[in-house]
Design an enzyme around this catalytic site. Structure first.
Site, PDB file in Angstrom:
ATOM      1  N   LYS A 105       0.041  26.207 -18.216  1.00 28.47           N
ATOM      2  CA  LYS A 105       0.820  27.082 -17.348  1.00 28.47           C
ATOM      3  C   LYS A 105       2.268  26.599 -17.223  1.00 28.47           C
ATOM      4  O   LYS A 105       2.514  25.453 -16.842  1.00 28.47           O
ATOM      5  CB  LYS A 105       0.168  27.135 -15.951  1.00 28.47           C
ATOM      6  CG  LYS A 105      -1.155  27.894 -15.961  1.00 28.47           C
ATOM      7  CD  LYS A 105      -0.883  29.351 -16.285  1.00 28.47           C
ATOM      8  CE  LYS A 105      -2.130  30.206 -16.266  1.00 28.47           C
ATOM      9  NZ  LYS A 105      -1.846  31.563 -16.787  1.00 28.47           N
TER      10      LYS A 105
ATOM     11  N   CYS B  88       2.397 -18.102  -6.211  1.00 29.41           N
ATOM     12  CA  CYS B  88       3.018 -18.071  -4.888  1.00 29.41           C
ATOM     13  C   CYS B  88       1.980 -18.349  -3.798  1.00 29.41           C
ATOM     14  O   CYS B  88       1.567 -19.487  -3.648  1.00 29.41           O
ATOM     15  CB  CYS B  88       3.779 -16.764  -4.681  1.00 29.41           C
ATOM     16  SG  CYS B  88       5.114 -16.962  -3.507  1.00 29.41           S
TER      17      CYS B  88
ATOM     18  N   HIS C 137       7.323 -16.588  -9.235  1.00 28.43           N
ATOM     19  CA  HIS C 137       6.614 -15.424  -9.789  1.00 28.43           C
ATOM     20  C   HIS C 137       6.901 -15.253 -11.280  1.00 28.43           C
ATOM     21  O   HIS C 137       7.811 -14.497 -11.649  1.00 28.43           O
ATOM     22  CB  HIS C 137       7.038 -14.157  -9.045  1.00 28.43           C
ATOM     23  CG  HIS C 137       6.560 -14.111  -7.637  1.00 28.43           C
ATOM     24  ND1 HIS C 137       5.396 -13.496  -7.260  1.00 28.43           N
ATOM     25  CD2 HIS C 137       7.080 -14.650  -6.510  1.00 28.43           C
ATOM     26  CE1 HIS C 137       5.218 -13.634  -5.956  1.00 28.43           C
ATOM     27  NE2 HIS C 137       6.227 -14.333  -5.469  1.00 28.43           N
TER      28      HIS C 137
ATOM     29  N   TYR D  54       0.834  -1.208   0.000  1.00 29.79           N
ATOM     30  CA  TYR D  54       0.000   0.000   0.000  1.00 29.79           C
ATOM     31  C   TYR D  54       0.866   1.255   0.000  1.00 29.79           C
ATOM     32  O   TYR D  54       0.465   2.326  -0.434  1.00 29.79           O
ATOM     33  CB  TYR D  54      -0.900   0.045   1.241  1.00 29.79           C
ATOM     34  CG  TYR D  54      -2.046  -0.916   1.187  1.00 29.79           C
ATOM     35  CD1 TYR D  54      -2.986  -0.863   0.155  1.00 29.79           C
ATOM     36  CD2 TYR D  54      -2.215  -1.886   2.168  1.00 29.79           C
ATOM     37  CE1 TYR D  54      -4.039  -1.747   0.106  1.00 29.79           C
ATOM     38  CE2 TYR D  54      -3.268  -2.782   2.132  1.00 29.79           C
ATOM     39  CZ  TYR D  54      -4.176  -2.702   1.096  1.00 29.79           C
ATOM     40  OH  TYR D  54      -5.218  -3.585   1.048  1.00 29.79           O
TER      41      TYR D  54
ATOM     42  N   GLU E  73       5.369 -13.579 -13.370  1.00 28.91           N
ATOM     43  CA  GLU E  73       5.073 -12.215 -13.829  1.00 28.91           C
ATOM     44  C   GLU E  73       6.335 -11.337 -13.864  1.00 28.91           C
ATOM     45  O   GLU E  73       6.366 -10.325 -14.562  1.00 28.91           O
ATOM     46  CB  GLU E  73       3.983 -11.568 -12.951  1.00 28.91           C
ATOM     47  CG  GLU E  73       4.388 -11.152 -11.537  1.00 28.91           C
ATOM     48  CD  GLU E  73       4.343 -12.279 -10.512  1.00 28.91           C
ATOM     49  OE1 GLU E  73       4.376 -13.468 -10.896  1.00 28.91           O
ATOM     50  OE2 GLU E  73       4.304 -11.967  -9.299  1.00 28.91           O
TER      51      GLU E  73
ATOM     52  N   PRO F 231       5.061  26.463 -12.991  1.00 32.23           N
ATOM     53  CA  PRO F 231       5.596  25.387 -12.131  1.00 32.23           C
ATOM     54  C   PRO F 231       6.881  24.786 -12.713  1.00 32.23           C
ATOM     55  O   PRO F 231       7.817  24.482 -11.971  1.00 32.23           O
ATOM     56  CB  PRO F 231       4.468  24.345 -12.113  1.00 32.23           C
ATOM     57  CG  PRO F 231       3.226  25.103 -12.432  1.00 32.23           C
ATOM     58  CD  PRO F 231       3.661  26.204 -13.361  1.00 32.23           C
TER      59      PRO F 231
END
Ligand code: GLN
Length: 535
Positions: free
Chosen positions: A188, A382, A508, A54, A510, A191
């Site tokens: 703009k 997993c 894993h 998170y 991925e 910044p």
């Protein structure tokens, strides 16, 4: 020695520095120039392995077992070459090294300070990959935004490198946001001017400014930014929002970012870019012929970055199968026996995600049971594989109370057990089974059909494993352990033959899926889901 490009960010975070860095590297690679990318993160954790998803999204694991920032995943997916521990450095790691040296007496008599000791260590690591002789260009992404207190030592080191190296060996690409004010109907530039000023105050001068903007930047705006930021005309470029991150290299090609870089670094030996494979992939990605709906069963689904590599693997595998993969997030905590059909019954496949700890565990087990009993393609990664083992133990082998000792240390049937070498470990950081391990695949199995190889290598990140004391009981009831570690005998892959597609892997896959080499397990899983969708 290599040439160095530093990518800094201004105005806000999350502008996509990692994608810009990866896209630039891709373009250089397509022009025949070898490039690698590294990321310097300003936080004090020694690596992101101990960070909650998170907080920081997925923790990406490299071949050599480093727990790293998820941007390294983008680097690998774009470049199709592996990264390593050296490609991700945090402030924590820098300080740890310097403090260890201090304790060892290496600075005897000296006061150890941010400048020069910390910056010297940063410099050593920033230049390291470029000294290997493997790369023409090393791109370094500096995490955070210019002006952050914690990234100051990184910026100071870039200043020193910019001062020390010949002009043609180093450059700075600064990424900023050019917001569009609806009320004023205007883009703009202020910044951007401020962030470049902040960078200049630290002594670093950008050579290129890449502007993220929701509206096209016209020449006048570009000229204004160039003038007020003291950057050569033509070196302010636009990074418009793209429909997919995989389009960004082509957008950067249009904006000539690669040519600007080649000119500044005085690299003359390059070819016209070969992006044939990339464009083919993009074409398939943008023109899918059908849609498959895949349930992603996890507990971090509120934050998509937590499953970054899985989601990207779906994109690669979807393109390969010419389908759009519509990922339906299902919170594992919400799933019960009563609602499972309603939640996942209409989907074409279920992926039970990796994870740690107790939360949402029973929901994952219910989802696996539903997939197993209803011929729904199932793919467990997993923790997802461990849940498939527990479900099978409880509902097929008849082992009441079967569990993983991670969730239930007192389980009468610890079918998932702690690995022997893990039992002695007390420290948390970097101590899991990490990185690439070989896996031997049994012939005449789904795994063999998928990999077409008897020996593969995949990356790991876990502490628990299949308990081989139960191996025979599982095999007797029809679960096939089609992949095992050739030296330790640890089970790596489980599958069910009397099912259209049911596979769980301890590793894993991925983490190794790239645009040019999608992970075979994902490709086959999506193919099975496509078949399921057709009915
Ligand atoms: N928590 C499990 C373990 O440590 C699974 C880890 C994971 O899914 N990455 O073995």
């Amino acid at each position: 020695m290599a040439k160095y490009i530093f990518v800094t960010g201004g105005v806000t975070s999350s502008l996509g520095k990692g994608i810009i860095a990866a896209s630039l590297a891709k373009l250089l690679q397509a022009r025949g120039i070898t490039a690698t990318i590294q990321k310097f993160d300003p936080y004090i954790n020694v690596d992101p392995g101990t960070l909650n998803p998170y907080e920081h999204g997925e923790c990406y694991v490299t071949e050599d077992g480093a727990e790293t920032d998820l941007d390294l995943g983008h680097y690998e997916r774009f470049l199709n070459i592996p990264t390593s521990q050296a490609n991700n450095v945090t402030t924590g790691r820098i300080y740890q090294t310097v403090i260890n040296k201090e304790r060892a007496g290496e600075f005897l008599g000296k006061t150890v300070q941010v400048v020069p000791h910390i910056t010297d260590e940063i410099k050593h690591r920033m230049l390291l990959l470029g000294k290997e002789g493997k790369f023409d260009v090393v791109i370094t992404e500096i995490g955070g935004t210019v002006g952050d207190i914690e990234s100051l030592p990184f910026v100071e080191t870039v200043r020193q490198i910019q001062w020390e190296l010949p002009e043609e060996d180093v450059m700075v690409v600064h990424l900023t946001l050019v917001p569009y004010l609806k009320a004023a109907k205007e883009l703009k530039t202020k910044p951007t001017q401020h962030s470049v000023r902040m960078l200049s105050e630290a002594g670093v001068h950008p050579d290129v400014i890449v502007c993220r903007a929701e509206e096209p930047l016209n020449d006048e705006i570009k000229r204004k930014i160039a003038l007020f930021c003291n950057v050569r005309a033509g070196r302010v470029i636009e990074a418009a929002d793209a429909s997919t991150i995989y389009e960004v290299p082509l957008k950067m090609l249009e904006e000539k970012l690669d040519l600007i870089v080649l000119e500044k670094l005085k690299i003359t030996n390059f070819k016209t870019p070969d992006l044939t494979k990339w464009s083919l992939f993009l074409d398939k990605l943008k023109h899918p012929k059908a849609t498959v709906n895949i349930g992603l069963i996890g507990k971090y689904i509120e934050l998509q970055d937590a499953y970054k590599s899985i989601l990207e693997s779906f994109i690669h595998a979807g393109a390969m199968n010419e389908v759009k993969v519509n990922v339906v997030n299902v919170h594992s905590e919400d799933i019960t026996k009563d609602n499972v059909k309603e939640l996942v019954g209409q989907l074409d496949g279920l992926l039970v995600a990796p994870g740690f700890g107790n939360r949402g565990i029973e929901g994952k087990i219910v989802a696996v049971q539903y997939a197993r009993e209803n011929n729904l393609p199932f793919f467990g990664i997993c923790l997802g594989m461990q849940m498939a083992v527990i479900e099978f133990a409880r509902n097929v082998v008849g082992l009441t109370g079967a569990h993983s000792v991670e969730m239930d240390p007192a389980s009468p049937h610890p079918v998932i057990n702690m690995m022997e070498e893990q039992k002695r470990i007390t420290m948390k950081g970097g101590t899991m089974r990490l990185g690439a391990y070989p896996c031997a695949i049994q012939k005449d199995t789904l795994a063999y059909e998928i990999y077409s190889s008897e020996l593969i290598s995949e990356r790991h990140r876990h502490r628990y494993e299949f308990n081989n004391e139960y191996l025979k009981a599982f095999q007797d009831k029809g679960m096939v352990t089609s992949g095992t570690n050739p030296t330790t005998g640890l089970v790596e892959i489980v599958e069910l033959p009397n099912h259209p597609f049911f596979i769980g892997v301890q590793y894993h896959p991925e983490l190794k899926s790239t645009v040019e080499a999608p992970a075979p397990l994902f490709v086959h899983f999506i193919a099975a889901a496509k078949k399921h969708a057709k009915g």
